[in-house]
Motif scaffolding. Structure first.
Motif, PDB file in Angstrom:
ATOM      1  N   GLN A  13       0.592 -15.177  21.525  1.00  0.00           N
ATOM      2  CA  GLN A  13      -0.684 -16.041  21.778  1.00  0.00           C
ATOM      3  C   GLN A  13      -0.666 -17.477  21.366  1.00  0.00           C
ATOM      4  OE1 GLN A  13      -3.690 -13.718  19.500  1.00  0.00           O
ATOM      5  NE2 GLN A  13      -3.913 -12.279  21.259  1.00  0.00           N
ATOM      6  N   PRO A  14      -1.275 -18.225  21.880  1.00  0.00           N
ATOM      7  CA  PRO A  14      -1.416 -19.592  21.573  1.00  0.00           C
ATOM      8  C   PRO A  14      -1.651 -19.674  20.022  1.00  0.00           C
ATOM      9  CG  PRO A  14      -2.651 -19.307  23.616  1.00  0.00           C
ATOM     10  CD  PRO A  14      -2.317 -17.865  22.995  1.00  0.00           C
ATOM     11  N   GLY A  15      -1.017 -20.614  19.306  1.00  0.00           N
ATOM     12  CA  GLY A  15      -1.191 -20.667  17.991  1.00  0.00           C
ATOM     13  C   GLY A  15      -0.356 -19.776  17.159  1.00  0.00           C
ATOM     14  N   GLY A  16       0.298 -18.995  17.656  1.00  0.00           N
ATOM     15  CA  GLY A  16       1.307 -18.177  17.102  1.00  0.00           C
ATOM     16  C   GLY A  16       2.611 -18.506  16.680  1.00  0.00           C
ATOM     17  N   SER A  17       3.370 -17.989  16.135  1.00  0.00           N
ATOM     18  CA  SER A  17       4.832 -18.316  15.733  1.00  0.00           C
ATOM     19  C   SER A  17       5.870 -17.295  16.385  1.00  0.00           C
ATOM     20  CB  SER A  17       5.054 -18.449  14.403  1.00  0.00           C
ATOM     21  OG  SER A  17       4.173 -19.040  13.529  1.00  0.00           O
ATOM     22  N   LEU A  18       6.940 -17.694  16.354  1.00  0.00           N
ATOM     23  CA  LEU A  18       8.106 -17.007  16.956  1.00  0.00           C
ATOM     24  C   LEU A  18       9.237 -17.449  16.475  1.00  0.00           C
ATOM     25  CD1 LEU A  18       8.065 -14.639  18.983  1.00  0.00           C
ATOM     26  CD2 LEU A  18       8.656 -16.280  20.841  1.00  0.00           C
ATOM     27  N   ARG A  19      10.385 -16.635  16.054  1.00  0.00           N
ATOM     28  CA  ARG A  19      11.680 -17.344  15.894  1.00  0.00           C
ATOM     29  C   ARG A  19      12.762 -16.772  16.810  1.00  0.00           C
ATOM     30  NH1 ARG A  19      15.477 -16.563  10.271  1.00  0.00           N
ATOM     31  NH2 ARG A  19      15.768 -14.404  11.095  1.00  0.00           N
ATOM     32  N   LEU A  20      13.476 -17.898  17.274  1.00  0.00           N
ATOM     33  CA  LEU A  20      14.653 -17.658  18.248  1.00  0.00           C
ATOM     34  C   LEU A  20      15.808 -17.611  17.366  1.00  0.00           C
ATOM     35  CD1 LEU A  20      13.711 -19.484  21.575  1.00  0.00           C
ATOM     36  CD2 LEU A  20      13.134 -17.330  20.591  1.00  0.00           C
ATOM     37  N   SER A  21      16.910 -16.660  17.845  1.00  0.00           N
ATOM     38  CA  SER A  21      18.143 -16.810  17.257  1.00  0.00           C
ATOM     39  C   SER A  21      19.033 -17.196  18.237  1.00  0.00           C
ATOM     40  CB  SER A  21      18.528 -15.530  16.540  1.00  0.00           C
ATOM     41  OG  SER A  21      17.535 -15.096  15.345  1.00  0.00           O
ATOM     42  N   CYS A  22      20.190 -17.892  17.673  1.00  0.00           N
ATOM     43  CA  CYS A  22      21.525 -17.935  18.621  1.00  0.00           C
ATOM     44  C   CYS A  22      22.719 -17.628  17.713  1.00  0.00           C
ATOM     45  CB  CYS A  22      21.622 -19.587  19.069  1.00  0.00           C
ATOM     46  SG  CYS A  22      22.920 -19.989  19.970  1.00  0.00           S
ATOM     47  N   ALA A  23      23.263 -16.271  18.273  1.00  0.00           N
ATOM     48  CA  ALA A  23      24.329 -15.695  17.440  1.00  0.00           C
ATOM     49  C   ALA A  23      25.496 -16.030  18.078  1.00  0.00           C
ATOM     50  CB  ALA A  23      23.736 -14.111  17.682  1.00  0.00           C
ATOM     51  N   ALA A  24      26.529 -16.234  17.652  1.00  0.00           N
ATOM     52  CA  ALA A  24      27.791 -16.744  18.197  1.00  0.00           C
ATOM     53  C   ALA A  24      28.642 -15.498  17.894  1.00  0.00           C
ATOM     54  CB  ALA A  24      28.459 -17.801  17.742  1.00  0.00           C
ATOM     55  N   TYR A  25      29.679 -15.336  19.138  1.00  0.00           N
ATOM     56  CA  TYR A  25      30.754 -14.281  18.733  1.00  0.00           C
ATOM     57  C   TYR A  25      31.867 -15.025  19.381  1.00  0.00           C
ATOM     58  CZ  TYR A  25      26.642 -11.191  18.351  1.00  0.00           C
ATOM     59  OH  TYR A  25      25.637 -10.704  17.995  1.00  0.00           O
ATOM     60  N   GLY A  26      33.299 -14.385  18.800  1.00  0.00           N
ATOM     61  CA  GLY A  26      34.478 -14.820  19.592  1.00  0.00           C
ATOM     62  C   GLY A  26      34.889 -16.018  18.679  1.00  0.00           C
ATOM     63  N   SER A  27      34.313 -16.788  18.025  1.00  0.00           N
ATOM     64  CA  SER A  27      34.599 -18.078  17.247  1.00  0.00           C
ATOM     65  C   SER A  27      33.539 -18.420  16.208  1.00  0.00           C
ATOM     66  CB  SER A  27      34.704 -19.261  18.217  1.00  0.00           C
ATOM     67  OG  SER A  27      35.526 -20.293  17.529  1.00  0.00           O
ATOM     68  N   THR A  28      34.057 -18.996  15.475  1.00  0.00           N
ATOM     69  CA  THR A  28      33.112 -19.287  14.253  1.00  0.00           C
ATOM     70  C   THR A  28      32.193 -20.545  14.789  1.00  0.00           C
ATOM     71  OG1 THR A  28      34.814 -20.663  13.044  1.00  0.00           O
ATOM     72  CG2 THR A  28      34.597 -18.551  12.340  1.00  0.00           C
ATOM     73  N   LEU A  29      31.026 -20.313  14.625  1.00  0.00           N
ATOM     74  CA  LEU A  29      30.140 -21.451  14.989  1.00  0.00           C
ATOM     75  C   LEU A  29      30.121 -22.687  14.112  1.00  0.00           C
ATOM     76  CD1 LEU A  29      27.992 -21.746  17.159  1.00  0.00           C
ATOM     77  CD2 LEU A  29      26.393 -20.840  15.727  1.00  0.00           C
ATOM     78  N   ASP A  30      30.707 -22.889  12.825  1.00  0.00           N
ATOM     79  CA  ASP A  30      30.458 -23.904  12.025  1.00  0.00           C
ATOM     80  C   ASP A  30      31.215 -25.145  12.458  1.00  0.00           C
ATOM     81  OD1 ASP A  30      32.879 -22.670   9.351  1.00  0.00           O
ATOM     82  OD2 ASP A  30      33.202 -22.976  11.542  1.00  0.00           O
ATOM     83  N   SER A  31      32.239 -24.968  13.674  1.00  0.00           N
ATOM     84  CA  SER A  31      32.795 -26.137  14.357  1.00  0.00           C
ATOM     85  C   SER A  31      32.115 -26.773  15.219  1.00  0.00           C
ATOM     86  CB  SER A  31      34.227 -25.580  14.729  1.00  0.00           C
ATOM     87  OG  SER A  31      35.049 -25.250  13.868  1.00  0.00           O
ATOM     88  N   TYR A  32      30.890 -26.402  15.626  1.00  0.00           N
ATOM     89  CA  TYR A  32      29.973 -26.590  16.860  1.00  0.00           C
ATOM     90  C   TYR A  32      28.800 -27.179  16.470  1.00  0.00           C
ATOM     91  CZ  TYR A  32      33.579 -23.804  19.320  1.00  0.00           C
ATOM     92  OH  TYR A  32      34.545 -23.352  20.112  1.00  0.00           O
ATOM     93  N   ALA A  33      28.247 -28.176  17.210  1.00  0.00           N
ATOM     94  CA  ALA A  33      27.074 -28.771  17.285  1.00  0.00           C
ATOM     95  C   ALA A  33      26.157 -27.639  18.009  1.00  0.00           C
ATOM     96  CB  ALA A  33      26.750 -30.120  17.458  1.00  0.00           C
ATOM     97  N   VAL A  34      24.981 -27.433  17.947  1.00  0.00           N
ATOM     98  CA  VAL A  34      24.190 -26.641  18.603  1.00  0.00           C
ATOM     99  C   VAL A  34      22.918 -27.234  18.969  1.00  0.00           C
ATOM    100  CG1 VAL A  34      22.989 -24.366  18.684  1.00  0.00           C
ATOM    101  CG2 VAL A  34      25.208 -24.546  17.484  1.00  0.00           C
ATOM    102  N   GLY A  35      22.474 -27.052  20.460  1.00  0.00           N
ATOM    103  CA  GLY A  35      21.034 -27.419  20.778  1.00  0.00           C
ATOM    104  C   GLY A  35      20.525 -26.408  21.563  1.00  0.00           C
TER     105      GLY A  35
END
Length: 124
Positions: A13-35
């Motif tokens: 609903q308007p005014g509400g909250s939501l959290r999106l996740s971006c999960a990485a597989y196949g490689s470690t994400l710490d080498s990558y900038a994310v947008g």
């Protein structure tokens, strides 16, 4: 080969909250900038937020500043987008994308890996 998966979309609903996740597989994400990008029906793709590979640099589009927060947990290979005070105009398919390196501007062509997208609908 890095693969990105974005669970977490849905209807809120308007005014509400939501959290999106971006999960990485196949490689470690710490080498990558994310947008995070979004695209609403009939509109051009919009860059929403970005974060450096270490998390020390973040950037927000004016349309989401002070409402969205990007963060990352490299130990969990995941980047998050916490969205608060959601508005109907935030309705879109949200995509996360990764670029190998320290930091990238919100220019889609700079990102080599993309998730499949998740629908966020803000409606009463």
């Amino acid at each position: 080969q890095l693969q990105l998966v974005e669970p977490g979309g849905g209807l809120v609903q308007p005014g509400g909250s939501l959290r999106l996740s971006c999960a990485a597989y196949g490689s470690t994400l710490d080498s990558y900038a994310v947008g995070w990008f979004r695209q609403a029906p009939g509109k051009e793709q919009e860059g929403v937020s970005s974060i450096s590979n270490s998390g020390d640099i973040t950037y927000y589009a004016d349309s989401v500043k002070d409402r969205f927060t990007i963060s990352r947990d490299n130990a969990k290979n995941t980047v998050y987008l916490q969205m608060t005070s959601l508005k109907p105009q935030d309705t879109a398919v949200y995509y996360c994308a990764a670029d190998c390196g320290y930091y990238s501007e919100l220019i889609p062509s700079e990102y080599d890996y993309w998730g499949q997208g998740t629908q966020v609908t803000v409606s009463s």
